[in-house]
Design an enzyme around this catalytic site. Structure first.
Site, short mmCIF file in Angstrom:
data_model
loop_
_atom_site.label_atom_id
_atom_site.label_comp_id
_atom_site.label_asym_id
_atom_site.label_seq_id
_atom_site.Cartn_x
_atom_site.Cartn_y
_atom_site.Cartn_z
N ARG A 228 52.31 34.81 5.36
CA ARG A 228 51.01 34.32 4.88
C ARG A 228 49.90 34.73 5.84
O ARG A 228 48.80 35.09 5.42
CB ARG A 228 51.04 32.79 4.75
CG ARG A 228 51.91 32.30 3.61
CD ARG A 228 51.79 30.82 3.39
NE ARG A 228 50.46 30.43 2.93
CZ ARG A 228 50.02 29.17 2.90
NH1 ARG A 228 50.80 28.19 3.31
NH2 ARG A 228 48.80 28.90 2.47
N ASN B 225 42.49 24.93 1.26
CA ASN B 225 42.97 26.25 1.68
C ASN B 225 43.07 26.33 3.20
O ASN B 225 42.29 25.71 3.92
CB ASN B 225 42.05 27.34 1.15
CG ASN B 225 42.02 27.36 -0.37
OD1 ASN B 225 42.87 26.74 -1.00
ND2 ASN B 225 41.07 28.06 -0.94
N VAL B 226 44.00 27.16 3.65
CA VAL B 226 44.22 27.31 5.08
C VAL B 226 43.91 28.74 5.51
O VAL B 226 44.22 29.14 6.62
CB VAL B 226 45.69 26.93 5.44
CG1 VAL B 226 45.93 25.45 5.20
CG2 VAL B 226 46.70 27.76 4.64
N HIS C 67 44.00 20.66 4.93
CA HIS C 67 45.41 20.99 5.14
C HIS C 67 45.66 21.88 6.35
O HIS C 67 46.70 22.52 6.44
CB HIS C 67 45.99 21.64 3.87
CG HIS C 67 46.11 20.68 2.71
ND1 HIS C 67 46.32 21.07 1.40
CD2 HIS C 67 46.04 19.32 2.68
CE1 HIS C 67 46.38 20.00 0.62
NE2 HIS C 67 46.21 18.93 1.37
N CYS D 233 54.79 27.57 23.45
CA CYS D 233 53.54 27.04 24.00
C CYS D 233 53.31 27.60 25.41
O CYS D 233 54.23 27.60 26.23
CB CYS D 233 53.64 25.52 24.04
SG CYS D 233 52.27 24.70 24.85
N SER E 295 44.83 23.04 -8.80
CA SER E 295 45.57 22.38 -9.87
C SER E 295 45.39 20.86 -9.78
O SER E 295 45.72 20.15 -10.72
CB SER E 295 47.05 22.75 -9.79
OG SER E 295 47.56 22.44 -8.52
P1 OAD Z 1 47.73 25.65 -6.88
O1 OAD Z 1 48.53 26.90 -6.76
O2 OAD Z 1 48.46 24.39 -7.22
O3 OAD Z 1 46.61 25.82 -7.99
C1 OAD Z 1 45.80 26.95 -8.07
C2 OAD Z 1 44.78 26.72 -9.15
O4 OAD Z 1 43.87 27.80 -9.17
C3 OAD Z 1 45.36 26.59 -10.56
O5 OAD Z 1 44.80 25.45 -11.18
C4 OAD Z 1 44.91 27.88 -11.26
O6 OAD Z 1 44.65 27.68 -12.63
C5 OAD Z 1 43.62 28.17 -10.51
N1 OAD Z 1 43.21 29.59 -10.48
C6 OAD Z 1 43.98 30.70 -10.36
N2 OAD Z 1 43.23 31.81 -10.31
C7 OAD Z 1 41.94 31.41 -10.38
C8 OAD Z 1 40.67 32.09 -10.37
N3 OAD Z 1 40.58 33.40 -10.26
N4 OAD Z 1 39.55 31.33 -10.47
C9 OAD Z 1 39.62 29.98 -10.59
N5 OAD Z 1 40.78 29.30 -10.59
C10 OAD Z 1 41.92 29.98 -10.49
O7 OAD Z 1 46.88 25.51 -5.54
P2 OAD Z 1 46.18 24.23 -4.92
O8 OAD Z 1 45.63 23.34 -5.97
O9 OAD Z 1 45.25 24.72 -3.87
O10 OAD Z 1 49.31 22.34 0.27
O11 OAD Z 1 47.39 23.52 -4.22
C11 OAD Z 1 47.17 22.36 -3.47
C12 OAD Z 1 48.06 22.31 -2.27
O12 OAD Z 1 49.43 22.46 -2.65
C13 OAD Z 1 47.85 23.41 -1.27
O13 OAD Z 1 46.81 23.15 -0.35
C14 OAD Z 1 49.15 23.48 -0.56
C15 OAD Z 1 50.05 23.44 -1.78
O14 OAD Z 1 51.33 23.17 -1.57
C16 OAD Z 1 49.87 22.44 1.48
O15 OAD Z 1 50.21 23.50 1.98
C17 OAD Z 1 50.02 21.14 2.16
ZN ZN Z 2 53.05 22.53 24.68
#
Ligand code: OAD
Ligand code: ZN
Length: 256
Positions: free
Chosen positions: A72, A105-106, A122, A150, A192
């Site tokens: 990543r 986002n990270v 996150h 470290c 999502s």
């Molecule tokens: P998801 O992968 O769950 O969702 C991505 C969203 O982006 C979906 O709703 C898609 O429909 C939408 N999408 C895709 N392409 C797009 C575009 N070009 N324009 C607009 N929308 C688009 O990702 P997150 O919701 O970010 O956590 O996921 C939440 C968290 O779950 C993340 O931060 C991560 C993950 O596991 C950790 O790592 C703790």
């Molecule tokens: Zn340390």
């Protein structure tokens, strides 16, 4: 489908807004070439995302977790912010301190595009956290191998990422809630909205009047390619790619 009436409605709401908060997810970076999480069944090389992004997964196999994060990291080092990121950076210039960008986002792409008021719920891919002394270090986005140590105490370091089952960084979460509570318009983009507590911010924006009587519910604008889990709270839904929709919204705000 013609999105222009929805874009026009969003522009109108934004032009009336004194304060704006934004929640972004992986979708905002999709057009930069960063894969979203839930696209391919939530799997990464046959592993559930939860297994490479959880304390249990780390306990079981820290090598595998580092392999995942190194990939990543290098992926993100090779991509650029897209027009959606840049439009959000321009919006910060319009609203100044009344514009807060909360992100799940990270990848750091919002900061690379120019946003400064970014609340990373996150964590961040470029940072590591020592499992011994807790030291947090910016290591850039290079491949760190599977046994990075470290510099202070010699213990194994982990990605400074909030994994499933872990709590969000307290100060960042406080700022995110405050920004949500105070905004007139809440934009939810490319997520999502299934991961909590982040997704709960949408409801907070809508229900702030239940906490402080005189506050009106914020207007919620969703930009996604498809309606998310929080669609019931959405006033205006614009279902198209954020890299195309956000520049149009910016243009409309500026024309005013
Ligand atoms: P998801 O992968 O769950 O969702 C991505 C969203 O982006 C979906 O709703 C898609 O429909 C939408 N999408 C895709 N392409 C797009 C575009 N070009 N324009 C607009 N929308 C688009 O990702 P997150 O919701 O970010 O956590 O996921 C939440 C968290 O779950 C993340 O931060 C991560 C993950 O596991 C950790 O790592 C703790
Ligand atoms: Zn340390």
């Amino acid at each position: 489908m013609d999105l222009s009436p929805y874009i026009a409605e969003a522009i109108k709401l934004l032009r009336e807004a004194k304060s704006v908060a934004v929640l972004t997810g992986a979708g905002v970076s999709a057009e930069s070439g960063v894969p979203t999480f839930r696209a391919s069944d939530g799997l990464w090389e046959g592993h559930r995302i939860e297994d490479v992004a959880s304390p249990d997964g780390w306990e079981r196999d820290s090598n595998l977790v580092w392999t995942f994060y190194n990939l990543r990291r290098t992926n993100v080092s090779e991509v650029q912010p897209n027009p959606g990121h840049y439009a959000l950076a321009e919006m910060e210039k319009i609203w100044g301190e009344d514009f807060n960008l909360i992100t799940q986002n990270v990848d750091g792409l919002h900061q690379r595009a120019g946003n400064t008021r970014v609340w990373e719920l996150h964590g961040a891919l470029n940072r590591t956290e020592c499992t011994g002394c807790g030291d947090i270090v910016d290591q850039g986005l290079t491949d760190l191998g599977t046994d990075p140590r470290c510099k202070k105490c010699g213990d194994l370091v982990r990605p400074n990422i909030v994994w499933f089952g872990e709590s969000l960084p307290h100060e960042v979460w406080k700022k995110a809630q405050e920004a949500t509570f105070l905004c007139d318009v809440f934009l939810v983009i490319g997520t999502s909205a299934v991961v909590y507590p982040a997704a709960g911010l949408v409801r907070l924006a809508k229900q702030r009047g239940d906490i402080v009587g005189e506050l009106q519910p914020a207007k919620v604008i969703e930009i996604n390619i498809t309606p998310s889990d929080v669609v019931t709270y959405v006033d205006v839904g614009i279902y198209g790619p954020s890299g195309e929709v956000l520049p149009k919204i910016l243009e409309g705000i500026r024309k005013g």
